[in-house]
Design a protein around this motif. Structure first.
Motif, PDB file in Angstrom:
ATOM      1  N   TRP A 376       0.854  -1.191   0.000  1.00  0.00           N
ATOM      2  CA  TRP A 376       0.000   0.000   0.000  1.00  0.00           C
ATOM      3  C   TRP A 376       0.886   1.236   0.000  1.00  0.00           C
ATOM      4  CZ3 TRP A 376      -5.147  -1.310  -0.187  1.00  0.00           C
ATOM      5  CH2 TRP A 376      -5.493  -2.597   0.237  1.00  0.00           C
ATOM      6  N   VAL A 412      -3.416  -0.811  -8.589  1.00  0.00           N
ATOM      7  CA  VAL A 412      -4.760  -0.329  -8.278  1.00  0.00           C
ATOM      8  C   VAL A 412      -4.664   1.097  -7.736  1.00  0.00           C
ATOM      9  CG1 VAL A 412      -6.862  -0.721  -6.928  1.00  0.00           C
ATOM     10  CG2 VAL A 412      -5.496  -2.678  -7.709  1.00  0.00           C
ATOM     11  N   LEU A 414      -6.766   3.831  -5.537  1.00  0.00           N
ATOM     12  CA  LEU A 414      -7.901   4.083  -4.638  1.00  0.00           C
ATOM     13  C   LEU A 414      -7.929   5.582  -4.381  1.00  0.00           C
ATOM     14  CD1 LEU A 414     -10.208   3.193  -2.814  1.00  0.00           C
ATOM     15  CD2 LEU A 414      -8.546   2.653  -1.044  1.00  0.00           C
ATOM     16  N   TYR A 437      -6.797  -1.075 -12.299  1.00  0.00           N
ATOM     17  CA  TYR A 437      -8.132  -0.769 -11.790  1.00  0.00           C
ATOM     18  C   TYR A 437      -8.093   0.566 -11.057  1.00  0.00           C
ATOM     19  CZ  TYR A 437      -9.131  -5.683 -12.660  1.00  0.00           C
ATOM     20  OH  TYR A 437      -9.288  -6.890 -13.270  1.00  0.00           O
ATOM     21  N   VAL A 439     -10.428   2.474  -8.164  1.00  0.00           N
ATOM     22  CA  VAL A 439     -11.499   2.239  -7.187  1.00  0.00           C
ATOM     23  C   VAL A 439     -11.826   3.566  -6.520  1.00  0.00           C
ATOM     24  CG1 VAL A 439     -12.113   1.060  -5.047  1.00  0.00           C
ATOM     25  CG2 VAL A 439     -10.814  -0.157  -6.807  1.00  0.00           C
ATOM     26  N   VAL A 536      -9.855  -5.184  -2.896  1.00  0.00           N
ATOM     27  CA  VAL A 536      -8.502  -5.064  -3.445  1.00  0.00           C
ATOM     28  C   VAL A 536      -7.597  -6.164  -2.880  1.00  0.00           C
ATOM     29  CG1 VAL A 536      -6.424  -3.640  -3.494  1.00  0.00           C
ATOM     30  CG2 VAL A 536      -8.657  -2.587  -3.880  1.00  0.00           C
ATOM     31  N   LEU A 565      -6.613 -10.322  -8.844  1.00  0.00           N
ATOM     32  CA  LEU A 565      -5.996  -9.855  -7.593  1.00  0.00           C
ATOM     33  C   LEU A 565      -5.581 -11.024  -6.710  1.00  0.00           C
ATOM     34  CD1 LEU A 565      -8.450  -6.899  -6.929  1.00  0.00           C
ATOM     35  CD2 LEU A 565      -5.983  -6.671  -7.254  1.00  0.00           C
ATOM     36  N   VAL A 573      -0.934  -0.791  -4.530  1.00  0.00           N
ATOM     37  CA  VAL A 573      -2.127   0.036  -4.395  1.00  0.00           C
ATOM     38  C   VAL A 573      -1.725   1.446  -3.976  1.00  0.00           C
ATOM     39  CG1 VAL A 573      -4.446   0.180  -3.428  1.00  0.00           C
ATOM     40  CG2 VAL A 573      -3.276  -2.044  -3.526  1.00  0.00           C
TER      41      VAL A 573
END
Length: 595
Positions: A376, A412, A414, A437, A439, A536, A565, A573
């Motif tokens: 993250w 990803v 976010l 992706y 989100v 996620v 995923l 992410v």
């Protein structure tokens, strides 16, 4: 909670007609106040619940933006609240304050400054906003949030004094940010800190922290466009607001700024008889020694560190402390000749300064959490320039990570943004990161936040937040479609698609309506952070439960994405945009922060 929005916005003389909900809430607040003020055992959570009643409701905030009223009167009102709490403005002089404003990096600059001075053995106070996980983070002593017991003690001390001195002619209680500002002053004075680093909420001129009349030194971090409905829609107007914290005879420092805003800062300094200096680049401090190690990652943190060094050294110098660091002989920089603001000299760094820069921690800013195969990257960036800095940091940080042998990596995004920010401009800057992706979700950790008082925000409704997420989803899809037409190497947005909509819950949660037409894009919308993070992570992060099998959305975008995923060797992410989004993510990803 917002970064001081309710506190620094000028109130209007004409209030909105109270709705039945407002009347009921006011009655509940009065009853709760009366009951709790008489209970000696009122708990920390009682204090948080009572504090939350001081939030300004969303409709009132909108009226305040439309009808600006008299901003100067609001500073006078803040002084009145301070005096009713038992303090005079001159009492704040004893706090030896470092007052810092700016658009980007002011919190990081404050964190660097506080840590440097703490490295000298000084007892430091630090007031900042917003909080990420717990409201106690806003008021720190020696780098640590004050304890629940200390928060509880000072909350009720200030609240009861204001309650006992309320005037029927005026507001009986300050709004949320103002209350916490007053409370922080009480904490720092009674706990006898050697100095207080105070971060401005919004702007400067009319911010409630600007009742400070005699700081030791002031700082202005990098300027940008933000809070335009309050501060103005140009860099020059914003610079004028920021320069409002300058005080006669108090030295002030700023980092490199665009020419016109810098000229505005110079004019503000001149009219306020404040000596203003431009900080040299951090490179100037590294000449003849090894590169400095900063506790905060990202190239953009170097200017914040340079500002912190000047603030800390000037504070030490003006307070008569030893170990300042010898000034270097510096020829005038040809790049800065003719600039309206003189360049401050660099100096040789002391061991305490070097240690302070290295040990600085600041949650949610260029922070990396490695949780098994899921990494993250968290950075609360909500202006165009801060998003640009975030993208540079993320791309470099992701490159530094070891690549999976089979090459299966999923990226990803976010994201969420609030207020009057131009999210289309922010999202456009994120497209080149080539996320698999995107989100979008509100800042709420759960659909119902009643059990988490620290995260409650009465200024934003869930319905409005979800509508904003839908707009962001459509914007992202449009940006990708435009990009695909320009860049044949960009992965096609037709690969996956759909909009994940919130399932019905008990109560009256308004469901997000479907898009006008089916959208094939890599963008999903979730009703809360917990659901977004679980989707996620797909059970691969030990701090997150696997997404529930029951109630899973049947759209291919969610189901096919879940397979990718689960099978990817690495999932990276980026969580960015609103600091409140980052804070909610931290609460779920690092449960210890809530303890």
């Amino acid at each position: 909670m917002g970064r001081g929005a309710a506190a620094s916005l000028p109130l209007t003389k004409m209030a909105l007609p109270p709705s039945s909900c407002d009347v009921a809430r006011a009655a509940t607040t009065r009853l709760l106040s009366w009951a709790l003020s008489r209970l000696p055992w009122a708990s920390f959570q009682d204090a948080i619940r009572m504090l939350n009643t001081l939030q300004t409701n969303a409709s009132y905030l909108e009226q305040v933006k439309r009808e600006r009223g008299d901003p100067q009167a609001q500073l006078e009102a803040m002084q009145g609240f301070l005096e009713r709490s038992g303090l005079k403005v001159e009492d704040l002089d004893r706090l030896n304050i470092i007052h810092v404003t700016g658009t980007k990096g002011k919190g990081s600059a404050c964190a660097f400054t506080e840590c440097i001075l703490r490295s000298y053995g000084l007892k430091t106070g630090f007031y900042s906003s917003p909080h990420l996980v717990q409201v106690r983070e806003r008021i720190r002593i020696n780098g640590q949030p004050i304890s629940k017991d200390l928060f509880n003690k000072y909350f009720w001390l200030v609240y009861n004094r204001l309650e006992e001195t309320k005037d029927p002619e005026h507001a009986s209680m300050p709004a949320y940010f103002r209350f916490l500002t007053i409370m922080a002053f009480h904490v720092f004075l009674q706990e006898k800190v050697d100095l207080a680093v105070v971060e401005v909420g919004i702007g400067g001129t009319y911010d409630c922290t600007n009742i400070i009349r005699a700081p030791v030194v002031c700082g202005v971090s990098s300027l940008g466009i933000d809070h335009t409905s309050i501060l103005g829609d140009t860099m020059e107007k914003i610079a004028w607001q920021k320069g409002g914290i300058f005080k006669p005879g108090v030295p002030a420092f700023t980092v490199a700024q665009p020419e016109r805003p810098l000229e505005v800062l110079r004019e503000r300094a001149r009219e306020r008889k404040c000596p203003l200096y431009l900080c040299p680049e951090l490179d100037e401090f590294e000449e003849g020694c090894q590169a400095l190690e900063l506790g905060l990652a990202g190239a953009h943190q170097r200017s914040n560190a340079a500002l912190a060094l000047q603030l800390a050294r000037t504070w030490l110098q003006r307070r008569g402390c030893q170990g300042l660091g010898e000034l270097k002989e510096m020829p005038p920089s040809t790049e800065l000749l003719g600039r309206p603001v003189p360049l401050a000299p660099a100096f040789r760094l002391t061991d305490a300064m070097i240690q302070g820069l290295r040990d600085t921690e600041w949650l949610g800013r260029t922070q990396v959490l490695s949780h098994g195969p899921v990494t993250w990257y968290l950075d609360g960036a909500h202006t165009t320039s801060s998003i640009q800095a975030c993208v540079r940091w993320f791309r470099q940080a992701a490159l530094n990570q070891e690549k999976p042998h089979d090459g299966s990596e999923v990226r990803v995004l976010l994201f969420n943004a609030t207020g009057d920010r131009d999210t289309a401009a922010l999202l456009k800057l994120l497209v080149p990161c080539h996320f698999d992706y995107a989100v979008f979700c509100p800042n709420f950790t759960e659909v119902s936040v009643a059990s988490n008082a620290d995260q409650q925000n009465f200024n934003v409704t869930l319905e409005n937040a979800l509508t904003r997420c839908l707009e962001n989803q459509r914007t992202w899809t449009r940006l990708l479609e435009e990009k695909v037409g320009q860049d044949p190497w960009l992965p096609s947005p037709l690969r996956v698609g759909g909009l994940l909509q919130p399932a019905p819950t008990r109560g009256s949660l308004l469901l997000v309506p479907p898009a006008p037409r089916p959208l094939n894009s890599p963008a999903l919308v979730f009703p809360c952070l917990a659901q977004a993070l679980r989707w996620v992570a797909q059970g691969r992060d030990p701090h997150l439960a696997a997404p529930a099998a029951s109630g899973a959305h049947p759209h291919p975008a969610a189901s096919s994405g879940a397979v990718l995923l689960r099978e990817a060797a690495a999932v990276r992410v980026l969580v960015t945009g609103s600091l409140h989004l980052v804070g909610g993510a931290l609460r779920l990803l690092v449960p210890a922060l809530s303890q």
